[in-house]
Design a protein around this motif. Structure first.
Motif, short mmCIF file in Angstrom:
data_model
loop_
_atom_site.label_atom_id
_atom_site.label_comp_id
_atom_site.label_asym_id
_atom_site.label_seq_id
_atom_site.Cartn_x
_atom_site.Cartn_y
_atom_site.Cartn_z
N GLY A 186 0.84 -1.20 0.00
CA GLY A 186 0.00 0.00 0.00
C GLY A 186 0.88 1.24 0.00
N ALA A 187 0.20 2.37 0.13
CA ALA A 187 0.86 3.68 -0.04
C ALA A 187 2.05 3.86 0.90
N GLY A 188 2.07 3.16 2.04
CA GLY A 188 3.16 3.31 3.01
C GLY A 188 4.51 2.92 2.42
N THR A 200 0.89 9.38 1.77
CA THR A 200 -0.07 8.26 1.84
C THR A 200 -1.47 8.88 1.85
N PHE A 201 -2.46 8.05 2.04
CA PHE A 201 -3.84 8.55 2.01
C PHE A 201 -4.35 8.87 3.41
N ARG A 202 -4.07 7.93 4.37
CA ARG A 202 -4.75 8.04 5.66
C ARG A 202 -3.82 8.38 6.82
N ASP A 203 -2.55 8.65 6.53
CA ASP A 203 -1.68 9.11 7.63
C ASP A 203 -2.14 10.50 8.04
N TRP A 222 -6.05 17.53 -9.53
CA TRP A 222 -5.57 16.79 -8.36
C TRP A 222 -4.65 15.64 -8.80
N TYR A 223 -5.06 14.98 -9.89
CA TYR A 223 -4.20 13.89 -10.37
C TYR A 223 -2.91 14.44 -10.97
N ASN A 224 -2.99 15.61 -11.62
CA ASN A 224 -1.76 16.21 -12.17
C ASN A 224 -0.82 16.64 -11.05
N TYR A 225 -1.37 17.15 -9.95
CA TYR A 225 -0.59 17.51 -8.77
C TYR A 225 0.15 16.27 -8.26
N ARG A 226 -0.57 15.13 -8.22
CA ARG A 226 0.07 13.89 -7.71
C ARG A 226 1.09 13.36 -8.73
N ARG A 227 0.73 13.46 -10.03
CA ARG A 227 1.67 12.96 -11.06
C ARG A 227 2.98 13.73 -10.98
N VAL A 270 -6.83 4.91 -13.06
CA VAL A 270 -6.83 4.33 -11.70
C VAL A 270 -8.23 3.79 -11.44
N VAL A 271 -8.36 2.95 -10.41
CA VAL A 271 -9.68 2.41 -10.03
C VAL A 271 -10.26 3.35 -8.98
N TRP A 272 -11.36 3.97 -9.25
CA TRP A 272 -11.98 4.88 -8.30
C TRP A 272 -12.90 4.13 -7.34
N PHE A 273 -13.27 4.75 -6.24
CA PHE A 273 -14.23 4.14 -5.33
C PHE A 273 -15.52 3.85 -6.11
N GLY A 274 -16.07 2.67 -5.86
CA GLY A 274 -17.32 2.31 -6.54
C GLY A 274 -17.08 1.68 -7.90
N GLU A 275 -15.81 1.63 -8.33
CA GLU A 275 -15.50 1.00 -9.63
C GLU A 275 -14.94 -0.41 -9.40
N MET A 276 -15.22 -1.28 -10.34
CA MET A 276 -14.71 -2.66 -10.24
C MET A 276 -13.20 -2.66 -10.44
N GLY A 312 2.76 -1.63 4.47
CA GLY A 312 2.44 -0.23 4.18
C GLY A 312 1.01 0.00 3.76
N THR A 313 0.10 -0.77 4.36
CA THR A 313 -1.31 -0.56 4.02
C THR A 313 -2.16 -0.50 5.28
N SER A 314 -3.14 0.42 5.27
CA SER A 314 -4.03 0.56 6.43
C SER A 314 -5.06 -0.57 6.44
N GLY A 315 -5.14 -1.30 5.33
CA GLY A 315 -6.08 -2.42 5.28
C GLY A 315 -7.53 -1.97 5.34
N VAL A 338 -9.27 -0.60 2.49
CA VAL A 338 -9.95 -0.56 1.19
C VAL A 338 -10.11 -1.98 0.65
N PHE A 339 -11.34 -2.32 0.36
CA PHE A 339 -11.66 -3.67 -0.14
C PHE A 339 -11.92 -3.62 -1.63
N PRO A 340 -11.79 -4.74 -2.31
CA PRO A 340 -11.45 -6.09 -1.81
C PRO A 340 -9.96 -6.34 -1.55
N ILE A 386 3.82 -5.51 7.94
CA ILE A 386 4.88 -4.53 8.22
C ILE A 386 4.27 -3.13 8.13
N ASN A 387 4.29 -2.42 9.27
CA ASN A 387 3.67 -1.10 9.33
C ASN A 387 4.12 -0.45 10.65
N PRO A 388 4.64 0.80 10.61
CA PRO A 388 5.07 1.42 11.87
C PRO A 388 3.91 1.68 12.82
C1 BV8 Z 1 -15.08 -2.19 -5.67
C2 BV8 Z 1 -7.96 5.56 -6.29
C3 BV8 Z 1 -17.06 -3.20 -6.49
C4 BV8 Z 1 -6.66 5.50 -6.96
C5 BV8 Z 1 -8.50 4.20 -4.41
C6 BV8 Z 1 -16.30 -4.73 0.30
C7 BV8 Z 1 -16.03 -5.34 -0.91
C8 BV8 Z 1 -15.86 -4.58 -2.06
C9 BV8 Z 1 -15.94 -3.17 -2.01
C10 BV8 Z 1 -16.22 -2.56 -0.80
C11 BV8 Z 1 -16.40 -3.34 0.35
N1 BV8 Z 1 -16.64 -2.48 1.37
C12 BV8 Z 1 -16.61 -1.20 0.92
C13 BV8 Z 1 -16.39 -1.22 -0.41
C14 BV8 Z 1 -16.30 -0.03 -1.25
C15 BV8 Z 1 -14.88 0.50 -1.38
C16 BV8 Z 1 -14.10 0.50 -0.07
O1 BV8 Z 1 -13.33 -0.41 0.21
N2 BV8 Z 1 -14.32 1.54 0.74
C17 BV8 Z 1 -13.59 1.64 1.98
C18 BV8 Z 1 -13.05 3.07 2.17
C19 BV8 Z 1 -14.53 1.23 3.09
N3 BV8 Z 1 -14.16 -0.27 -2.37
C20 BV8 Z 1 -14.30 0.09 -3.66
O2 BV8 Z 1 -15.06 0.97 -4.03
C21 BV8 Z 1 -13.47 -0.67 -4.67
N4 BV8 Z 1 -14.34 -1.07 -5.75
O3 BV8 Z 1 -14.96 -2.96 -4.77
O4 BV8 Z 1 -16.02 -2.30 -6.70
C22 BV8 Z 1 -18.01 -2.54 -5.52
C23 BV8 Z 1 -18.39 -1.22 -5.75
C24 BV8 Z 1 -19.26 -0.60 -4.82
C25 BV8 Z 1 -19.72 -1.30 -3.69
C26 BV8 Z 1 -19.28 -2.62 -3.47
C27 BV8 Z 1 -18.45 -3.24 -4.39
C28 BV8 Z 1 -12.41 0.27 -5.29
C29 BV8 Z 1 -11.29 0.49 -4.32
C30 BV8 Z 1 -10.18 1.35 -4.97
C31 BV8 Z 1 -10.44 2.76 -4.61
N5 BV8 Z 1 -9.37 3.61 -5.14
N6 BV8 Z 1 -7.77 5.18 -4.90
C32 BV8 Z 1 -5.86 6.68 -6.50
O5 BV8 Z 1 -6.30 7.82 -6.68
O6 BV8 Z 1 -4.77 6.42 -5.95
S1 BV8 Z 1 -8.30 3.78 -2.79
C33 BV8 Z 1 -6.88 4.38 -2.10
O7 BV8 Z 1 -6.75 3.65 -0.87
C34 BV8 Z 1 -5.60 4.08 -2.86
O8 BV8 Z 1 -5.80 3.31 -4.03
C35 BV8 Z 1 -4.79 3.24 -1.86
O9 BV8 Z 1 -3.98 2.35 -2.48
C36 BV8 Z 1 -5.89 2.58 -1.13
C37 BV8 Z 1 -5.53 1.89 0.15
O10 BV8 Z 1 -4.84 2.80 0.98
P1 BV8 Z 1 -3.39 2.33 1.51
O11 BV8 Z 1 -2.56 1.98 0.35
O12 BV8 Z 1 -3.56 1.31 2.58
O13 BV8 Z 1 -2.83 3.69 2.10
P2 BV8 Z 1 -3.23 4.37 3.47
O14 BV8 Z 1 -2.79 5.79 3.41
O15 BV8 Z 1 -4.67 4.05 3.82
O16 BV8 Z 1 -2.34 3.60 4.56
C38 BV8 Z 1 -0.92 3.73 4.49
C39 BV8 Z 1 -0.36 2.86 5.59
O17 BV8 Z 1 1.06 2.88 5.47
C40 BV8 Z 1 -0.68 3.37 6.99
O18 BV8 Z 1 -1.19 2.30 7.78
C41 BV8 Z 1 0.68 3.84 7.55
O19 BV8 Z 1 0.81 3.55 8.93
C42 BV8 Z 1 1.63 3.01 6.75
N7 BV8 Z 1 2.95 3.62 6.53
C43 BV8 Z 1 3.27 4.94 6.46
N8 BV8 Z 1 4.59 5.08 6.18
C44 BV8 Z 1 5.10 3.81 6.07
C45 BV8 Z 1 4.06 2.88 6.29
N9 BV8 Z 1 4.24 1.55 6.24
C46 BV8 Z 1 5.48 1.11 5.98
N10 BV8 Z 1 6.54 1.94 5.75
C47 BV8 Z 1 6.38 3.28 5.78
N11 BV8 Z 1 7.43 4.09 5.55
#
Ligand code: BV8
Ligand code: ZN
Length: 249
Positions: free
Chosen positions: A22-24, A33-36, A65-70, A158-164, A187-190, A192-194, A212-214
């Protein structure tokens, strides 16, 4: 840094290893990252920016926003965590890297087999007709690029929320999780599903799970081993301990 010797021995004997990142993992490359606490979601609203409805209601804002990140990603370099993961791939006959990251840094670091569950910010396609858009993107432009075959709006691939998620990529990732002797989440907060369901899938198939996550998360609590370090600091050490044992086998 404490890495249990038992884990090193399990890794030395493992045949199939899978990693979910994940983003970590990209944090030490300077990519927010997204949720730090200082993460992207603390400044922007995900529903507004990382969703098709957000794009439809304000395409220029999402495009900017995507150009800022790119802009940040284009000048980012892989960090020691990315390089260690790329080195791990060569230690195992069956190794699968599954990433939620869209920055392409695993590939830049040399990882060969990478499943991008949430797509790629480097690629773009037409929001209306899905045609890939291969023109160079001017990340400083506020103006939306338009499709050269239907005139539709261009969006990042990229795959947006709500997209397959990409069907084949998800299926292959689930197969790898179910087949692994050791499954890492790094490096993932765990949240975002699936994607976040993969470690439990691995565990249900008798994999040894490692997180592995601090900062501890639900995945840390559920894992057989939790290493409370950053990937950039712990992975090179883990490899230094593992390589001599594997090469003597
Ligand atoms: C979908 C866009 C069908 C790209 C992103 C159950 C099953 C299926 C779907 C769902 C479900 N429950 C809910 C859903 C809907 C939703 C979802 O999961 N919502 C969540 C918020 C509850 N899922 C979806 O919509 C997915 N689509 O399943 O389609 C469907 C549709 C509708 C309804 C049902 C089913 C699509 C998910 C993809 C969304 N797109 N982003 C972009 O712009 O980048 S999500 C976004 O979060 C990013 O993609 C990112 O990768 C992702 C996960 O975040 P992380 O990578 O974990 O990053 P985060 O910041 O959260 O955490 C970083 C961690 O790193 C922290 O813990 C930190 O402590 C740690 N860290 C920091 N520094 C370090 C470190 N670790 C190690 N070393 C370090 N140095
Ligand atoms: Zn089009």
């Amino acid at each position: 840094m404490d890495i249990p010797q038992q884990l090193i021995e399990i890794l030395a004997k493992a045949k199939s290893v899978a990693i979910l990142t994940g983003a970590g993992v990209s944090a030490e490359s300077g990519i927010a990252t997204f949720r730090d606490p200082d993460g992207l979601w603390s400044r922007f609203n995900p529903a507004e920016l990382a969703s098709a409805s957000g794009f439809m209601s304000n395409p220029e804002l999402v495009w900017q926003w995507y150009n800022y990140r790119r802009n940040i990603i284009y000048s980012a370099k892989p960090n020691p965590g990315h390089h260690a993961i790329a080195e791990m791939e060569d230690l195992y006959h069956d190794f699968t890297l599954i990433t939620q990251n869209v920055d392409g840094l695993h590939q830049t670091a040399g990882s060969k087999k990478v499943y991008e569950l949430h797509g790629s910010i480097i690629q773009n396609h037409c929001f209306d007709c899905n045609k890939p858009y291969d023109e160079e993107i001017d990340v400083s432009s506020k103006k939306l690029a338009t499709c050269n075959s239907c005139g539709g709006k261009i969006r990042p691939s990229v795959v947006w929320f709500g997209e397959m998620l990409p069907e084949k990529t998800l299926r292959e990732s689930e197969r790898a999780a179910g087949n692994s002797d050791v499954f890492f989440s790094m490096g993932t907060s765990g949240e975002v599903f699936p994607a976040a369901g993969l470690p439990a899938m691995a565990k249900a198939n008798n994999a040894i799970t490692v997180d592995i996550n601090p900062t501890p998360t639900q995945l840390s609590k559920a894992a057989d081993y939790y290493l409370p370090y950053t990937t950039g600091e712990i992975l090179p050490t883990l490899l230094d301990r593992l390589k001599p044992i594997i090469s003597n086998q």
